[in-house]
Structure formats: structure tokens, C-alpha cells
Design a protein around this motif. Structure first.
Motif, mmCIF file in Angstrom:
data_model
loop_
_atom_site.group_PDB
_atom_site.id
_atom_site.type_symbol
_atom_site.label_atom_id
_atom_site.label_comp_id
_atom_site.label_asym_id
_atom_site.label_seq_id
_atom_site.Cartn_x
_atom_site.Cartn_y
_atom_site.Cartn_z
ATOM 1 N N TYR A 1 26.227 -21.979 -13.182
ATOM 2 C CA TYR A 1 25.338 -22.889 -13.899
ATOM 3 C C TYR A 1 25.167 -22.395 -15.329
ATOM 4 O O TYR A 1 25.456 -21.235 -15.647
ATOM 5 C CB TYR A 1 23.974 -22.967 -13.197
ATOM 6 C CG TYR A 1 23.195 -21.681 -13.296
ATOM 7 C CD1 TYR A 1 23.519 -20.597 -12.481
ATOM 8 C CD2 TYR A 1 22.179 -21.526 -14.232
ATOM 9 C CE1 TYR A 1 22.845 -19.407 -12.589
ATOM 10 C CE2 TYR A 1 21.494 -20.330 -14.350
ATOM 11 C CZ TYR A 1 21.827 -19.268 -13.523
ATOM 12 O OH TYR A 1 21.164 -18.079 -13.643
ATOM 13 N N CYS A 2 24.670 -23.286 -16.176
ATOM 14 C CA CYS A 2 24.348 -22.925 -17.554
ATOM 15 C C CYS A 2 22.830 -22.920 -17.693
ATOM 16 O O CYS A 2 22.192 -23.954 -17.475
ATOM 17 C CB CYS A 2 24.970 -23.928 -18.523
ATOM 18 S SG CYS A 2 24.292 -23.766 -20.180
ATOM 19 N N PRO A 3 22.223 -21.789 -18.036
ATOM 20 C CA PRO A 3 20.753 -21.729 -18.139
ATOM 21 C C PRO A 3 20.193 -22.766 -19.117
ATOM 22 O O PRO A 3 19.234 -23.466 -18.777
ATOM 23 C CB PRO A 3 20.487 -20.297 -18.610
ATOM 24 C CG PRO A 3 21.668 -19.519 -18.130
ATOM 25 C CD PRO A 3 22.830 -20.461 -18.246
ATOM 26 N N THR A 4 20.760 -22.874 -20.301
ATOM 27 C CA THR A 4 20.201 -23.798 -21.292
ATOM 28 C C THR A 4 20.298 -25.248 -20.811
ATOM 29 O O THR A 4 19.350 -26.023 -20.928
ATOM 30 C CB THR A 4 20.924 -23.637 -22.648
ATOM 31 O OG1 THR A 4 20.683 -22.315 -23.116
ATOM 32 C CG2 THR A 4 20.438 -24.646 -23.676
ATOM 33 N N CYS A 5 21.439 -25.637 -20.236
ATOM 34 C CA CYS A 5 21.621 -27.015 -19.783
ATOM 35 C C CYS A 5 20.816 -27.324 -18.525
ATOM 36 O O CYS A 5 20.428 -28.463 -18.306
ATOM 37 C CB CYS A 5 23.090 -27.297 -19.481
ATOM 38 S SG CYS A 5 24.154 -27.406 -20.932
ATOM 39 N N GLN A 6 20.598 -26.329 -17.668
ATOM 40 C CA GLN A 6 20.153 -26.657 -16.312
ATOM 41 C C GLN A 6 18.837 -26.032 -15.853
ATOM 42 O O GLN A 6 18.192 -26.581 -14.959
ATOM 43 C CB GLN A 6 21.242 -26.257 -15.296
ATOM 44 C CG GLN A 6 22.525 -27.043 -15.473
ATOM 45 C CD GLN A 6 23.616 -26.540 -14.553
ATOM 46 O OE1 GLN A 6 24.508 -25.831 -14.984
ATOM 47 N NE2 GLN A 6 23.537 -26.875 -13.288
ATOM 48 N N PRO B 1 31.457 -19.270 -22.657
ATOM 49 C CA PRO B 1 30.445 -20.131 -23.273
ATOM 50 C C PRO B 1 30.471 -21.536 -22.686
ATOM 51 O O PRO B 1 31.536 -22.081 -22.406
ATOM 52 C CB PRO B 1 30.846 -20.154 -24.758
ATOM 53 C CG PRO B 1 32.271 -19.722 -24.806
ATOM 54 C CD PRO B 1 32.529 -18.879 -23.587
ATOM 55 N N CYS B 2 29.280 -22.118 -22.471
ATOM 56 C CA CYS B 2 29.169 -23.500 -21.995
ATOM 57 C C CYS B 2 29.727 -24.426 -23.071
ATOM 58 O O CYS B 2 29.363 -24.328 -24.247
ATOM 59 C CB CYS B 2 27.704 -23.820 -21.725
ATOM 60 S SG CYS B 2 27.387 -25.576 -21.446
ATOM 61 N N ALA B 3 30.594 -25.357 -22.668
ATOM 62 C CA ALA B 3 31.222 -26.273 -23.625
ATOM 63 C C ALA B 3 30.215 -27.249 -24.224
ATOM 64 O O ALA B 3 30.445 -27.823 -25.282
ATOM 65 C CB ALA B 3 32.351 -27.035 -22.941
ATOM 66 N N VAL B 4 29.076 -27.433 -23.534
ATOM 67 C CA VAL B 4 28.064 -28.380 -24.021
ATOM 68 C C VAL B 4 27.140 -27.721 -25.047
ATOM 69 O O VAL B 4 26.852 -28.286 -26.094
ATOM 70 C CB VAL B 4 27.233 -28.939 -22.842
ATOM 71 C CG1 VAL B 4 26.101 -29.845 -23.332
ATOM 72 C CG2 VAL B 4 28.146 -29.677 -21.865
ATOM 73 N N CYS B 5 26.660 -26.511 -24.751
ATOM 74 C CA CYS B 5 25.607 -25.906 -25.580
ATOM 75 C C CYS B 5 25.938 -24.517 -26.111
ATOM 76 O O CYS B 5 25.219 -23.997 -26.956
ATOM 77 C CB CYS B 5 24.307 -25.844 -24.783
ATOM 78 S SG CYS B 5 24.341 -24.566 -23.513
ATOM 79 N N GLY B 6 26.964 -23.879 -25.605
ATOM 80 C CA GLY B 6 27.352 -22.565 -26.104
ATOM 81 C C GLY B 6 26.704 -21.386 -25.400
ATOM 82 O O GLY B 6 27.078 -20.229 -25.617
ATOM 83 N N CYS C 1 25.978 -30.653 -10.809
ATOM 84 C CA CYS C 1 24.677 -30.138 -11.264
ATOM 85 C C CYS C 1 24.712 -29.872 -12.769
ATOM 86 O O CYS C 1 23.754 -30.184 -13.483
ATOM 87 C CB CYS C 1 24.312 -28.860 -10.503
ATOM 88 S SG CYS C 1 23.912 -29.138 -8.773
ATOM 89 N N HIS C 2 25.807 -29.330 -13.260
ATOM 90 C CA HIS C 2 25.909 -29.035 -14.698
ATOM 91 C C HIS C 2 25.920 -30.320 -15.507
ATOM 92 O O HIS C 2 25.169 -30.470 -16.472
ATOM 93 C CB HIS C 2 27.170 -28.212 -14.969
ATOM 94 C CG HIS C 2 27.357 -27.858 -16.414
ATOM 95 N ND1 HIS C 2 28.425 -28.312 -17.154
ATOM 96 C CD2 HIS C 2 26.592 -27.128 -17.263
ATOM 97 C CE1 HIS C 2 28.304 -27.846 -18.396
ATOM 98 N NE2 HIS C 2 27.217 -27.127 -18.497
ATOM 99 N N ARG C 3 26.735 -31.258 -15.089
ATOM 100 C CA ARG C 3 26.827 -32.518 -15.833
ATOM 101 C C ARG C 3 25.511 -33.292 -15.804
ATOM 102 O O ARG C 3 25.140 -33.931 -16.783
ATOM 103 C CB ARG C 3 27.951 -33.387 -15.264
ATOM 104 C CG ARG C 3 28.385 -34.507 -16.180
ATOM 105 C CD ARG C 3 29.435 -35.348 -15.513
ATOM 106 N NE ARG C 3 30.752 -34.748 -15.541
ATOM 107 C CZ ARG C 3 31.699 -35.069 -16.427
ATOM 108 N NH1 ARG C 3 31.451 -35.958 -17.342
ATOM 109 N NH2 ARG C 3 32.871 -34.496 -16.376
HETATM 110 ZN ZN LIG Z 1 25.077 -25.480 -21.460
#
Ligand SMILES: [Zn+2]
Length: 280
Positions: free
Chosen positions: A259-264, A239-244, A179-181
Motif C-alpha cells: 500500500y501507499c501511506p499517502t494515498c491510502q 516510489p508511488c507513481a501517483v504521489c511519490g 485498494c491503491h487505486r
Molecule cells: Zn501514493
């Protein structure tokens, strides 16, 4: 729990070590280890191990007449056993071969749910418990997955990915990672994802499984869950490795949706059900 990459790499390892060895005995150590009555394990005695395969999260020890399907559940392991102790710690069952080490199934913890199913090889894949499994998770086309979403329209994607009857091989950890990816909310309904959503999920599954396999194949033995690669699983508060953004979690009994709120979720922090139930 070992999932598709861990089980696949372990099957390859065991094939390397045990292929061609002749089975001389199968010894359940606990009463619950062998889940089937017929055919009998003895039908495989005197036969060589053809290969160790995999279906979903099951390891398949394939002999010409019978195939042993083994599910490791949460804390199970199937490993070479040089010592053959009378009472091995967590011991469930042991496969004996004509020479060299045995293979020992162990399960740590108190759940005792790992087990062995002895199946006729010619119909193994269509026999219980393998008959109810969905298609292999990493072999799907976007069209096939979109069709499965239509067959299971009222599931959250996270639950769908973990449900072995929908697709086979993924568990709690990879559901979080896929889901994150794929930048998809774990709570998105399958009926709303469509072909675009299915394409994103297929791409995410393939990449996530490949990453896990590469890591797992680089090791001498199965990893423990905390060492496995990933972006959100077990990383709540980091921190999310994609967006922080900060990785968030929703807790359920027995598992955690990370999950990451910004990414997902478009930045939305989902209610933690462990506390929000008091607000309803
Ligand atoms: Zn993220």
C-alpha cells in the motif's frame, strides 16, 4: 496466481484456437488431477468444444454434455501441446482432440493443487466448486457491493476482495491494486465503507481489471506476475507513481499487503506484523 484478467484473456485465446475441435480423450497424468468422479470425462468424447469460458478464476471448457472447470492455482498453465510427450514436466492432465495439438494442464512447483472438475453442463455453475463463488468482481454495482459489505461486515477490505465466496475473480495482486487505486486502506473494515466506499471500490475494480485485460490481450500467452501492470503490488520500497511516497508492505505467510501511506492510510505507516508481534 492468474486472476480475472489473465484467466479471461486466456479463455479468449483458447477459444480462438480450439473452438469447434472434437474431444477424443481426457488423460489425467497425476492421480490428483481429476477432482470429480461423475459425470465421466468420456461423456464429452465426440463432442465439439463450444467455447472456453470463465467463472471467477476458473477456466471452463464447455462441451454440450459436460463442462471441465480448471483451476490453475499458483503455477498452473493450460496450453496447446504439439509434442504430447509421455512425461511432460509438471504434467497434470491432457485433453486430446481429433486433429491438431492437445491441451496440456501443467503445474510447476510442489503444491500440486491445480485441478480439473468435470461437471454436467446444464448445472455447471451451480455445482461444486463453482456453486460457492460470489458474483463476478467486475460486474457489480455500488449498491450490490454495499449490500455484500453488510453481509460480510467484519472483514478487512483486502481479505474481502480476495475471498472468492464474497466476490469472484480477484486475488492477492488485484486486491492490492484495487485498494491503491480506490485510495482505501487495505485494512479498512467492510462495515465502515458504506455506499461511498463501495462506489470507490467498484470504480477501482473496473479500471484495474480493464487495465489488466488490455495488457493481457496484447500478449500471445499468459503473462508472469512480475510483468503485470500495477502501482503497488511487488513494488515495496519504490516510489508511488501517483504521489511519490514510498510503497510499504505488511507481510503475511504466503502473501504481502502492499500500500501507499499517502494515498491510502492518511500517511500512516502500518506496523509490519512480522516484527511488531514482538512488541505486544
Ligand atoms: Zn501514493
Amino acid at each position: 496466481m492468474p486472476e480475472l484478467p489473465e484467466v479471461q484473456a486466456h479463455a479468449e485465446r483458447l477459444t480462438e484456437q480450439f473452438r469447434g475441435r472434437t474431444l477424443t480423450g481426457f488423460r489425467p497424468i497425476t492421480f490428483t488431477a481429476l477432482k470429480t468422479a461423475l459425470p465421466e470425462p468420456a461423456d464429452a468424447y465426440g463432442h465439439q468444444l463450444v467455447t472456453v469460458g470463465r467463472r471467477g478464476k476458473y477456466l471452463l471448457l464447455e462441451f454440450e454434455p459436460v463442462t471441465f472447470a480448471i483451476h490453475l492455482m499458483q503455477g498452473g498453465r493450460l496450453q496447446p501441446d504439439e509434442k504430447q510427450a509421455a512425461k511432460p514436466r509438471g504434467g497434470q492432465a491432457r485433453f486430446l482432440f481429433d486433429d491438431g495439438p492437445a491441451l496440456l494442464l501443467t503445474e510447476q512447483g510442489s503444491e500440486r493443487r491445480a485441478g480439473v472438475w468435470c461437471l454436467p453442463s446444464n448445472v455447471a455453475l451451480t455445482s461444486p466448486p463453482l456453486d460457492v463463488l460470489g458474483p463476478e468482481a467486475d460486474r457489480l454495482t455500488p449498491e450490490q457491493l454495499a449490500a455484500l459489505f453488510e453481509e460480510h461486515p467484519n472483514q478487512r477490505i483486502h481479505g474481502f476482495l480476495r475471498d472468492q465466496r464474497s466476490i469472484a475473480g480477484l486475488g492477492r495482486r488485484l486486491a492490492n491494486e484495487v485498494c491503491h487505486r480506490g485510495k482505501i486502506s487495505p485494512f479498512a473494515m467492510t462495515r465502515k465503507l458504506g455506499l461511498d466506499g463501495a462506489s470507490a471500490v467498484v470504480e477501482a475494480i473496473v479500471a484495474t481489471v480493464a487495465e489488466g485485460l488490455e495488457y493481457e490481450r496484447s500478449r500471445p500467452d499468459m503473462s508472469s506476475s512480475k510483468d503485470r501492470p500495477g502501482g503497488v503490488h511487488g513494488r515495496t520500497g519504490e516510489p508511488c507513481a501517483v504521489c511519490g511516497d514510498t510503497v510499504r508492505a505488511v507481510e503475511y505467510s504466503g502473501y504481502t499487503v502492499s500500500y501507499c501511506p499517502t494515498c491510502q492510510t492518511g500517511g500512516k505507516v502500518l506496523a509490519d506484523n512480522t516484527t511488531s508481534k514482538f512488541l505486544k
